[in-house]
Design a protein around this motif. Sequence first.
Motif, PDB file in Angstrom:
ATOM      1  N   SER A 251       0.873  -1.176   0.000  1.00 38.82           N
ATOM      2  CA  SER A 251       0.000   0.000   0.000  1.00 38.82           C
ATOM      3  C   SER A 251       0.909   1.224   0.000  1.00 38.82           C
ATOM      4  N   THR A 252       0.638   2.150  -0.903  1.00 39.36           N
ATOM      5  CA  THR A 252       1.464   3.356  -0.990  1.00 39.36           C
ATOM      6  C   THR A 252       0.781   4.509  -0.272  1.00 39.36           C
ATOM      7  N   LEU A 253       1.531   5.200   0.593  1.00 39.61           N
ATOM      8  CA  LEU A 253       1.093   6.450   1.206  1.00 39.61           C
ATOM      9  C   LEU A 253       2.068   7.543   0.799  1.00 39.61           C
ATOM     10  N   GLY A 254       1.545   8.734   0.478  1.00 39.51           N
ATOM     11  CA  GLY A 254       2.466   9.819   0.161  1.00 39.51           C
ATOM     12  C   GLY A 254       1.817  10.895  -0.697  1.00 39.51           C
ATOM     13  N   PRO A 255       2.602  11.816  -1.243  1.00 39.13           N
ATOM     14  CA  PRO A 255       4.039  11.915  -0.992  1.00 39.13           C
ATOM     15  C   PRO A 255       4.371  12.444   0.399  1.00 39.13           C
ATOM     16  N   TRP A 256       3.342  13.016   1.064  1.00 35.34           N
ATOM     17  CA  TRP A 256       3.482  13.579   2.406  1.00 35.34           C
ATOM     18  C   TRP A 256       2.100  13.670   3.020  1.00 35.34           C
ATOM     19  N   ILE A 257       2.034  14.100   4.260  1.00 34.81           N
ATOM     20  CA  ILE A 257       0.757  14.368   4.926  1.00 34.81           C
ATOM     21  C   ILE A 257       0.504  15.866   4.870  1.00 34.81           C
ATOM     22  N   VAL A 258      -0.637  16.237   4.317  1.00 31.62           N
ATOM     23  CA  VAL A 258      -1.072  17.628   4.287  1.00 31.62           C
ATOM     24  C   VAL A 258      -2.030  17.840   5.449  1.00 31.62           C
ATOM     25  N   THR A 259      -1.763  18.814   6.303  1.00 32.79           N
ATOM     26  CA  THR A 259      -2.611  19.021   7.475  1.00 32.79           C
ATOM     27  C   THR A 259      -4.030  19.409   7.052  1.00 32.79           C
ATOM     28  N   ALA A 260      -4.988  19.034   7.874  1.00 33.30           N
ATOM     29  CA  ALA A 260      -6.398  19.176   7.525  1.00 33.30           C
ATOM     30  C   ALA A 260      -6.782  20.613   7.199  1.00 33.30           C
ATOM     31  N   ASP A 261      -6.189  21.578   7.877  1.00 35.88           N
ATOM     32  CA  ASP A 261      -6.545  22.983   7.635  1.00 35.88           C
ATOM     33  C   ASP A 261      -6.217  23.412   6.206  1.00 35.88           C
ATOM     34  N   GLU A 262      -5.196  22.777   5.601  1.00 35.40           N
ATOM     35  CA  GLU A 262      -4.793  23.139   4.232  1.00 35.40           C
ATOM     36  C   GLU A 262      -5.889  22.818   3.213  1.00 35.40           C
ATOM     37  N   LEU A 263      -6.734  21.840   3.519  1.00 34.46           N
ATOM     38  CA  LEU A 263      -7.742  21.392   2.550  1.00 34.46           C
ATOM     39  C   LEU A 263      -9.133  21.944   2.838  1.00 34.46           C
ATOM     40  N   GLU A 264      -9.282  22.743   3.886  1.00 28.42           N
ATOM     41  CA  GLU A 264     -10.599  23.291   4.212  1.00 28.42           C
ATOM     42  C   GLU A 264     -11.151  24.170   3.101  1.00 28.42           C
ATOM     43  N   ARG A 265     -10.270  24.772   2.313  1.00 28.67           N
ATOM     44  CA  ARG A 265     -10.733  25.634   1.221  1.00 28.67           C
ATOM     45  C   ARG A 265     -11.487  24.852   0.148  1.00 28.67           C
ATOM     46  N   PHE A 266     -11.345  23.514   0.155  1.00 30.60           N
ATOM     47  CA  PHE A 266     -12.040  22.680  -0.822  1.00 30.60           C
ATOM     48  C   PHE A 266     -13.391  22.178  -0.317  1.00 30.60           C
ATOM     49  N   ARG A 267     -13.757  22.474   0.925  1.00 26.61           N
ATOM     50  CA  ARG A 267     -14.979  21.901   1.493  1.00 26.61           C
ATOM     51  C   ARG A 267     -16.214  22.551   0.868  1.00 26.61           C
ATOM     52  N   ASP A 268     -17.159  21.705   0.436  1.00 26.85           N
ATOM     53  CA  ASP A 268     -18.363  22.232  -0.204  1.00 26.85           C
ATOM     54  C   ASP A 268     -19.486  22.404   0.820  1.00 26.85           C
TER      55      ASP A 268
END
Length: 327
Positions: free
Chosen positions: A185-202
Motif C-alpha cells: 500500500s502506498t502512502l504519500g508523498p506527504w501528509i497535508v494538514t487538515a486545515d490546508e484542505l478546508e478551502r475545498f470543502r463544499d
Amino acid sequence: MRYVGYEQRGRHAQGVVEQGMIYPLDVSIARLIERSEFEIRHATRRAFEREPVPLEDVRLLAPLEPPTVRDFVAFEEHVEGVRRSVSGETGVPDQWYAAPTFYFTNPYAIVGTGADIPIPPGSQVLDFELEVAAIIGRPGRDLTPEQARDHIFGYTIFNDWSARDLQGAEMTVGLGPCKGKDFASTLGPWIVTADELERFRDADGFLRIGMSVAVNGEEIGRDLLSNMGWPFEDLVAYASRGTEVRPGDVLGSGTCGNGGCLAELWGLTGSREPRPLQPGDVVTMTVEGIGSITNTVVAGTDPQPIPAARPRPRTRPHYFASELETR
C-alpha cells in the motif's frame, strides 16, 4: 503544513516541506501528531530554524508507519463496477447504503512514492486503487461526526494495490480480502494538514478535490473526492464506534469511481481492458491540494507451495487426548 518522511545518504528522517525544501524535524511524524497543537507548532518552528535539504536530493518514504490501516469502500460507482468484475454480481448491496464498510489491511506493507511494487506471488492480475486517506491525530471513542473532524490530523494519497485474481478466489470463502491486499500500500508523498484542505470543502461538508490516475503517462481515471457516499468525518465516527481510533491510524476513503481502478472498468466492459499491470508499468496518482505519487511495477517471486487442506473424515474423533486414554 506538509510533513514528509525521507532518506538522505542512508539515513531516514522526517521534515516539513516548504517551497521545494525539507526542514528536518527533531521528532518522528508518528510522535509529532500525538502531541498538543501547541507542541506541534513549536516543533515545526524549530524545524524551520535548521538547515533545509532540497527535495530533489532525497528519496521520499511513506510519511509514517501507521499502527493500523482501515480501508473503507465509500464510492458507490466503484462498488458497482468492482462487484461485477470480482464476483459477477450486479448492482450495489443494500447494506452498503446502511453503514460505511471497511477492512483492516497490512500496516507492515506500507511504502512511499518511488518504491518498486513487486507483483505478489501467484498473481497475474495486478491492479491499482486511487484513494485519499485521513490520518488520525487525536484519540477518540464513540465519536460523533461533528467531533470526528477535530480528530483528523491530515490527509495523504493512498494506493491500495490489489491482486484481483487472489482476491476473487479467497473471497469465495466469505472472508477477506487477505493475500489479495497483503503485499503493498502506498502512502504519500506527504501528509497535508487538515486545515490546508478546508478551502475545498463544499456546502454538504465534502472535500471537492480532483483525483486522477495514469499508467505509463496515459490517464485511466479521474473523479472528485466529494463523490464519496460519506465525508471523512462519518468514516472516523464509524471507525470509533465501540472502540478507539488513535494517533497515526490511517483511514482510506476507498477507491474513487470513473476509472479509479482497473477492475471497475473490467466490470463495466466485461473484458480485461485496459490490461492488468505488468512489470515496467509506471502508475502515477495525483490529488488536488496534496500532490502526486508514482510507483513502478516489477516482477515478483514464485509462491512457496502449501498443500491443500486435509478433508475432514467423517470418522474423525472429537475427544480430548486425556479422554482417549481412558477409553
